[in-house]
Enzyme design. Sequence first.
Site, PDB file in Angstrom:
ATOM      1  N   CYS A  59      -5.202 -35.251  23.177  1.00  0.00           N
ATOM      2  CA  CYS A  59      -4.108 -35.717  24.025  1.00  0.00           C
ATOM      3  C   CYS A  59      -3.192 -37.273  22.948  1.00  0.00           C
ATOM      4  CB  CYS A  59      -4.159 -36.082  25.372  1.00  0.00           C
ATOM      5  SG  CYS A  59      -2.775 -36.168  26.302  1.00  0.00           S
ATOM      6  N   CYS A  70      -1.024 -37.621  32.630  1.00  0.00           N
ATOM      7  CA  CYS A  70      -2.103 -36.229  32.977  1.00  0.00           C
ATOM      8  C   CYS A  70      -3.004 -37.901  32.765  1.00  0.00           C
ATOM      9  CB  CYS A  70      -2.057 -36.245  31.365  1.00  0.00           C
ATOM     10  SG  CYS A  70      -2.181 -37.093  29.774  1.00  0.00           S
ATOM     11  N   ARG A 103      -3.831 -28.431  24.912  1.00  0.00           N
ATOM     12  CA  ARG A 103      -4.674 -27.321  25.544  1.00  0.00           C
ATOM     13  C   ARG A 103      -4.639 -26.298  24.997  1.00  0.00           C
ATOM     14  NH1 ARG A 103      -3.221 -28.226  31.253  1.00  0.00           N
ATOM     15  NH2 ARG A 103      -1.633 -26.249  31.099  1.00  0.00           N
ATOM     16  N   ASP A 135      -4.454 -21.920  29.414  1.00  0.00           N
ATOM     17  CA  ASP A 135      -5.350 -22.781  28.302  1.00  0.00           C
ATOM     18  C   ASP A 135      -5.640 -22.222  26.874  1.00  0.00           C
ATOM     19  OD1 ASP A 135      -7.713 -24.529  27.241  1.00  0.00           O
ATOM     20  OD2 ASP A 135      -8.004 -24.372  29.091  1.00  0.00           O
ATOM     21  N   ARG A 137      -7.429 -23.430  24.168  1.00  0.00           N
ATOM     22  CA  ARG A 137      -8.247 -23.438  23.190  1.00  0.00           C
ATOM     23  C   ARG A 137      -9.368 -22.888  23.141  1.00  0.00           C
ATOM     24  NH1 ARG A 137      -9.336 -29.066  27.412  1.00  0.00           N
ATOM     25  NH2 ARG A 137      -8.801 -27.387  28.811  1.00  0.00           N
TER      26      ARG A 137
END
Length: 201
Positions: A59, A70, A103, A135, A137
């Site tokens: 991030c 976040c 993500r 998401d 990922r």
Amino acid sequence: MEKFEVSNQAKLPTRFGVFFIQSFRELKVQKDCPCPVEHLVIFTQNLPEIPLVRVHSECLTGDVFGSQKCDCGGELAIAMEKIAQSVEEGKGGMLIYLRQEGRGIGLFNKVNAYALQDKGYDTVEANEALGFKSDNRDYSIVGDILHYYGLKKIHLLTNNPRKIDAMSQYVEVIRDSIIVPSNCHNEKYLATKKSKLGHLL
């Protein structure tokens, strides 16, 4: 064809303590083009049989620039602190830093998602409005990394049940929570992670 390449090990002195680092170059194919993705593993000199492990997705805004939209930068710092403290307790651990910005949607799309959040979308709605899953990922490389270091059981620093499920495919998982205090900028973000993504907050 090999799935990944592994770098040499090197020392990494940090404000949390002295660690070792090693990079894993994942050989992927994206849009029919070879696209190596390079991840980083930060670990203590002696890994116990059951180490403390944080699987942290990149991030840039939170980890580097201290964004308060976040909880990523806070989680990264807490994880490094906890892993360093575990050494003092005669244990040790590692942080697996995955290059999966936003993500899994990438930095460019993440900024576009941020723009939608400025208009009132929550973090899930913003990703989906851009045509992505909530998401995106992929944790398969983590299985290879854990296997490389010979790990079979870990204390996993996470609040994400999907991450627990993903890691449980590769090793036995004991969850350790990692809580970052909320602020006026990320209250909605954290509430959405809890209500829509099932995070254990």
